[in-house]
Enzyme design. Sequence first.
Site, mmCIF file in Angstrom:
data_model
loop_
_atom_site.group_PDB
_atom_site.id
_atom_site.type_symbol
_atom_site.label_atom_id
_atom_site.label_comp_id
_atom_site.label_asym_id
_atom_site.label_seq_id
_atom_site.Cartn_x
_atom_site.Cartn_y
_atom_site.Cartn_z
ATOM 1 N N LYS A 83 80.939 82.107 66.109
ATOM 2 C CA LYS A 83 80.847 83.547 65.202
ATOM 3 C C LYS A 83 81.966 84.541 65.863
ATOM 4 O O LYS A 83 82.652 85.452 64.679
ATOM 5 C CB LYS A 83 79.473 84.229 65.360
ATOM 6 N N GLN A 95 71.703 87.639 68.904
ATOM 7 C CA GLN A 95 71.541 86.098 68.712
ATOM 8 C C GLN A 95 70.238 85.829 69.324
ATOM 9 O O GLN A 95 69.624 86.183 70.398
ATOM 10 C CB GLN A 95 72.516 85.335 69.763
ATOM 11 N N ASP A 113 72.371 89.826 59.706
ATOM 12 C CA ASP A 113 71.594 88.708 59.577
ATOM 13 C C ASP A 113 70.705 88.530 58.519
ATOM 14 O O ASP A 113 70.010 87.677 58.047
ATOM 15 C CB ASP A 113 70.719 88.555 61.043
HETATM 16 N N1 GUN Z 1 69.630 81.787 66.396
HETATM 17 C C1 GUN Z 1 69.615 80.866 65.305
HETATM 18 N N2 GUN Z 1 69.877 80.965 64.214
HETATM 19 C C2 GUN Z 1 70.257 82.237 64.128
HETATM 20 C C3 GUN Z 1 70.608 83.164 63.209
HETATM 21 O O1 GUN Z 1 71.217 82.943 62.109
HETATM 22 N N3 GUN Z 1 71.086 84.630 63.611
HETATM 23 C C4 GUN Z 1 70.739 84.895 64.855
HETATM 24 N N4 GUN Z 1 70.791 86.205 65.360
HETATM 25 N N5 GUN Z 1 70.083 83.965 65.779
HETATM 26 C C5 GUN Z 1 69.889 82.997 65.387
#
Ligand code: GUN
Length: 307
Positions: A74, A118, A141
């Site tokens: 990311k 995350q 998100d």
């Molecule tokens: N953990 C697994 N997928 C995601 C996501 O799309 N966003 C976040 N913040 N954590 C995750």
Amino acid sequence: MNATTATPGAAALAAPVRTAGGALLLDGKAVGARVRAEVAERARDFRARYGRAPGLAVVQVGEDPASSVYVRNKRKSSQEAGIESFAYDLPADTGEAQILSLVHALNTDPRVDGILVQLPLPKGVDANRVMDAVDPAKDVDGFHPVNTGLLAQKRPRLRPCTPFGVIRLAQEYGIALPGLRATVVGASNIVGRPMALELLLARATVTVCHTGTRDLRAEVERADLVVAAVGKENFVPGEWIRPGAAVFDVGINRSASGKLVGDVDFDRAAERAAWITPVPGGLGPMTIAMLLSNAVDAAVLRAGGTL
Ligand code: GUN
């Protein structure tokens, strides 16, 4: 459904790839690259107009190995798209109060347009409390109840990345969603539930399956479009797929042989489906691309612009 009726958008993709089974591959890597190129152009425009790049803060608490891979990706992808990346890596024993105070600081930092914490968070930290603390205007998100509520009310703002990626991928391949029978397998807050809201917004007729579902096979068998988001290898056998269906596999599982596989038995499903996403190379790259798109959307909206 007819796999040959693609939109003009899809025509610009590399030649469609057919799987050994016959289904057309929904190439998330290629479409994700296209989305990222659009994001890079919008980030350049933003910088020219406002004198700074859009900013995305990615917070990781602890060192869950899968999370570390996602977070690295990311951050790297956001920099490549011209988005300023703010990295916060906190030790696993960081308390909820400290995480909340970082989120509050990021909420008021004018350089930060998007905040991503995350998941999963370490045991003992209430993830809902942390996610609810993120300013909805910076919630890239799309997990904040305000953004979920807006999506539920047909006025989406920042949209959850994986479900939004499914919709974008379907659009790029000319899969017309209105009127389709769509079955979502899995009802998580991250994928299954917002996926149902996105498909409803797109005017599909939506069924959501979960641990209380009585006859999962029957629900999958009648679907024109299946989204699998369970996190279990081979959870959806290929023979359940309706001939001509579109299959979107959100699962990323490590098989006994060490390969990454989805939730759907790909080889058997590809003999019946008209379209299918690969794992890897399907919704993984689309999720990151839509995150970057959300970061620029958040920056533009915060600066008073319109999308
Ligand atoms: N953990 C697994 N997928 C995601 C996501 O799309 N966003 C976040 N913040 N954590 C995750």
